[in-house]
Each structure stands twice: as structure tokens, then as C-alpha cells.
Design a protein around this motif. Structure first.
Motif, mmCIF file in Angstrom:
data_model
loop_
_atom_site.group_PDB
_atom_site.id
_atom_site.type_symbol
_atom_site.label_atom_id
_atom_site.label_comp_id
_atom_site.label_asym_id
_atom_site.label_seq_id
_atom_site.Cartn_x
_atom_site.Cartn_y
_atom_site.Cartn_z
ATOM 1 N N ASN A 1 0.820 -1.210 0.000
ATOM 2 C CA ASN A 1 0.000 0.000 0.000
ATOM 3 C C ASN A 1 0.853 1.258 0.000
ATOM 4 O O ASN A 1 0.532 2.262 -0.666
ATOM 5 C CB ASN A 1 -0.933 0.011 1.212
ATOM 6 N N TYR A 2 1.951 1.229 0.751
ATOM 7 C CA TYR A 2 2.826 2.402 0.816
ATOM 8 C C TYR A 2 3.487 2.666 -0.535
ATOM 9 O O TYR A 2 3.595 3.822 -0.977
ATOM 10 C CB TYR A 2 3.888 2.190 1.894
ATOM 11 N N LEU A 3 3.902 1.608 -1.220
ATOM 12 C CA LEU A 3 4.509 1.777 -2.537
ATOM 13 C C LEU A 3 3.496 2.345 -3.530
ATOM 14 O O LEU A 3 3.845 3.185 -4.383
ATOM 15 C CB LEU A 3 5.052 0.439 -3.035
ATOM 16 N N ARG A 4 2.247 1.913 -3.423
ATOM 17 C CA ARG A 4 1.205 2.454 -4.300
ATOM 18 C C ARG A 4 0.951 3.929 -3.986
ATOM 19 O O ARG A 4 0.746 4.745 -4.886
ATOM 20 C CB ARG A 4 -0.078 1.640 -4.133
ATOM 21 N N TRP A 5 0.966 4.277 -2.702
ATOM 22 C CA TRP A 5 0.770 5.679 -2.295
ATOM 23 C C TRP A 5 1.896 6.547 -2.855
ATOM 24 O O TRP A 5 1.655 7.639 -3.370
ATOM 25 C CB TRP A 5 0.737 5.758 -0.771
ATOM 26 N N GLN A 6 3.137 6.054 -2.763
ATOM 27 C CA GLN A 6 4.268 6.801 -3.319
ATOM 28 C C GLN A 6 4.114 7.006 -4.816
ATOM 29 O O GLN A 6 4.420 8.075 -5.354
ATOM 30 C CB GLN A 6 5.573 6.054 -3.036
ATOM 31 N N HIS B 1 1.094 9.653 -5.302
ATOM 32 C CA HIS B 1 1.205 10.998 -4.730
ATOM 33 C C HIS B 1 2.579 11.629 -4.902
ATOM 34 O O HIS B 1 2.715 12.846 -4.786
ATOM 35 C CB HIS B 1 0.844 10.961 -3.244
ATOM 36 N N LYS B 2 3.593 10.823 -5.183
ATOM 37 C CA LYS B 2 4.934 11.389 -5.340
ATOM 38 C C LYS B 2 5.518 11.141 -6.713
ATOM 39 O O LYS B 2 6.643 11.544 -7.001
ATOM 40 C CB LYS B 2 5.871 10.823 -4.268
ATOM 41 N N GLY B 3 4.752 10.451 -7.552
ATOM 42 C CA GLY B 3 5.206 10.231 -8.923
ATOM 43 C C GLY B 3 6.318 9.223 -9.069
ATOM 44 O O GLY B 3 6.948 9.134 -10.133
ATOM 45 N N LEU B 4 6.586 8.439 -8.016
ATOM 46 C CA LEU B 4 7.627 7.416 -8.110
ATOM 47 C C LEU B 4 7.110 6.206 -8.885
ATOM 48 O O LEU B 4 5.932 5.854 -8.769
ATOM 49 C CB LEU B 4 8.069 6.982 -6.712
ATOM 50 N N PRO B 5 7.936 5.564 -9.673
ATOM 51 C CA PRO B 5 7.466 4.400 -10.450
ATOM 52 C C PRO B 5 7.109 3.242 -9.525
ATOM 53 O O PRO B 5 7.832 2.964 -8.556
ATOM 54 C CB PRO B 5 8.658 4.050 -11.339
#
Length: 356
Positions: A272-277, A280-284
Motif C-alpha cells: 500500500n505504501y509503494l502504491r501511495w508513493q 502521490h509522489k510520482g515514483l514508479p
């Protein structure tokens, strides 16, 4: 992680490397086998004891002593003797950590005899790497530092252990073994030996049915199935499995169940945290191969189930569940359990999880 940066995977790799040397009859004059994990120590010692000398030579050329019953001077004298038969002798010291004056063995490890193989089994902890004893063994012999695995490292080790024997196991079969047997490598290896003897000749793949038939772990009522039911928010099936656990508490300790659930919800939290990043932060968002490494998974099917279920478990709930699991981890060890049985505690835990 052990002192000096040694990890479990390093211990496993060192064991395989030394075992290959033994099989090729490349022997070191001194073997210092040390650390908290006894499986690799015992396994390599057994290989050395069965390989260096042939059966006819062992009666006169191989001696085993125990640390609590001997001292350094006696071991040195044994090692300095000439072989009674053949061109080599073997001296094995078990429970070397209990030896009086162990550090005095530096007098030998710094200049070992070319006609003796000394095997030192130093369990429970590693020898002091600053000592002359250790430095001599490392410089003139072979050192195996054996550290205990983390729970998430067991499945990968077991899969590789089977591969070396020409076998594979289904993801569920691996989970059944690791969830039921914990991180005790000796216990896992012993159960695996019994399983392999029982399998039909020519078997190449171990299934959950094989585990149930030969080890006695139910393929329908186990931690793997419980975690799967909780992930799918199937309360009825989860409570049915919990009721089976309550009827068979010795085979299904609450501590192992809590550990299995904690591992799954930790994976959900990270996913979930990776999906949030990503949002919301544009990280792949990592590809599946990288996700499996991050989540410590060895089964693409399990990754698919996690990804599918993640939407049902937002991190505000997952964070609360991780807190619950820490609380029930303590209760499984008898802290503030209020006299409740493992079965009662598990049912209470599951109801709290589903009602969040």
C-alpha cells in the motif's frame, strides 16, 4: 544479523561451499564451526566425520571428545600425534565452547599439523574474532559462522535445499512446512528426510497433499489457509480454521499463527505504501520481480493475491492490525492473557481484525 555483518544467506552459502570441498576431498587442517544455528555445524561435522577417513580407518584414526570433558592441552597432544593408520587422523571436538582454556588452542591453530584434521564445533555463540585462537583457525583452516535465520528466510532456503536434491515444492507446501515448523532448521531437515523416504519413487514435486499425508499437517487447516482466508475477508472460514486450531493446540501454537499473520499484514502495509508513493509522489511502481524481492515473496501467485486484496485493506486498518498482532504476540507468551487459552485468544484476535 550477526556480528561482523554475517547474514543467514552467507552462512548457507559458506556451508554449501565447504560441503563441496569435502565432497571433492579438499580438506583444511582446522575447521572452526561456530555460531547460534546448530544445523550447519552438525551437518558439516557429520560430512567430515564420514568422508575424511574410510570406515576401516576410523576405529584407529578418528577420535571425538567433548569440550566439558577435556582441555586445550589434551586436544593439542591428540593433534600432534602421528596417525596410527594411513597418512591422516581426525580429531573432533564437540561442544567446544565448554572447553577449559579454549584460547590456548591458538598454540595449535597458528601452526596445525599437516597430518591431522581438527574439527571444532563451537555452538551457542561465535568465538571471539579478536582472539589468536580464531585468527589462527581463519588463517590456516576454514571457518563457518552459522547464524540463525529470520522467519522470512526459511522458505527460500528450503526451496534451494530441495532443488539441490532434484526436487521442487508448491508454494502452499513450502508455507505449510515453514509455518508449522518455524525457524528450527534441524527440525525442518529431519521432517524433510522422513517425507522424502515416504514419497513414491520418481517424485519431482512436493504438494500440500504430500505434506498432509506424510508429516501430518492438515492441508485445509493451517496458517497458510488462515492467512488466505483473512486476506479474502472470509470470516466464516477464518473462524472455522481457528476452531480447528483450538482443538489441536499443540500442533498449532498461537505464536506461529500470529507471526504468519504479522508477515502477511506487513507485506500489505509495504504494498500500500509503494502504491501511495506512486500516486502521490510520482515514483514508479516496482515491477513484479522487484516487488517480490521487497516483500520477501518467492511465489508469483501469492503476490497476485496480495495485489488483488490490497484495496480491501487500507493502511489505516493495516497499521491498527499490526498493533493488535504485537499485543497478541505478547499474550501468546503469557503476558496479560487473562488466563485465556490460545484458541480463545485467536478467536478474539480474528474478530477484532474483521471488525476494524
Amino acid at each position: 544479523m550477526a556480528k561482523g555483518g554475517i547474514k543467514f544467506k552467507d552462512s548457507a552459502a559458506a556451508y554449501e561451499r565447504l560441503a563441496a570441498d569435502v565432497a571433492a576431498r579438499r580438506f583444511a587442517p582446522v575447521y572452526l564451526l561456530m555460531g547460534e544455528e546448530s544445523y550447519f555445524i552438525d551437518a558439516l561435522c557429520d560430512r567430515l566425520a564420514a568422508t575424511i577417513l574410510d570406515e576401516s580407518q576410523r576405529a584407529f584414526g578418528q577420535i571425538t571428545v567433548y569440550g566439558r570433558d577435556t582441555e586445550a592441552g589434551q586436544v593439542i597432544n591428540l593433534c600432534r600425534q602421528m596417525p596410527m593408520s594411513g597418512d591422516r587422523q581426525v580429531v573432533i571436538v564437540k561442544e567446544a565452547q565448554q572447553m577449559r582454556g579454549l584460547d590456548k588452542l591458538s598454540l595449535y591453530t597458528q601452526q596445525p599439523s599437516p597430518t591431522t584434521v581438527l574439527v571444532l564445533c563451537h555452538k551457542e555463540k561465535s568465538a571471539d574474532k579478536r582472539s589468536a585462537f580464531y585468527k589462527g583457525a581463519a588463517a590456516h583452516g576454514a571457518v563457518l559462522e552459522s547464524v540463525r535465520p529470520r522467519d522470512y528466510e526459511i522458505a527460500g532456503w528450503l526451496a534451494e535445499h530441495l532443488r539441490r536434491q532434484g526436487l521442487a515444492a508448491d508454494g502452499k507446501a513450502l508455507s505449510m512446512l515453514t509455518d508449522h515448523l518455524g525457524t528450527d532448521l534441524s527440525k525442518i531437515a529431519n521432517e524433510l528426510r522422513k517425507l522424502l523416504v515416504s514419497l513414491p519413487e520418481g517424485t519431482k514435486r512436493i504438494t500440500d497433499a504430500d505434506i498432509e499425508a506424510n508429516i501430518g499437517i492438515s492441508k485445509d487447516f493451517n496458517n497458510f489457509e488462515l492467512c488466505k482466508a483473512v486476506l479474502a475477508r472470509d470470516m466464516e472460514r477464518s473462524l472455522r480454521i481457528a476452531a480447528h486450531f483450538a482443538r489441536n493446540p499443540k500442533d498449532n501454537p498461537l505464536l506461529l499463527t500470529v507471526m504468519a499473520l504479522f508477515g502477511q499484514f506487513r507485506q500489505l502495509f509495504l504494498l500500500n505504501y509503494l502504491r501511495w508513493q506512486s500516486r502521490h509522489k510520482g515514483l514508479p511502481f516496482p515491477p513484479d520481480g522487484e516487488l517480490m524481492r521487497i516483500l520477501r515473496l518467492n511465489n508469483p501467485y501469492a503476490l497476485g493475491e496480495l495485489k488483488q486484496a490490497a484495496g480491501e485493506w487500507p493502511n489505516r486498518k493495516v497499521f491498527a492490525i499490526l498493533g493488535l498482532l504485537r499485543e497478541y504476540d505478547a499474550k501468546s507468551k503469557g503476558l496479560n492473557a487473562g488466563g485465556m487459552s490460545d484458541g480463545e485468544l485467536l478467536r478474539e484476535l480474528l474478530l477484532k481484525i474483521f471488525l476494524l
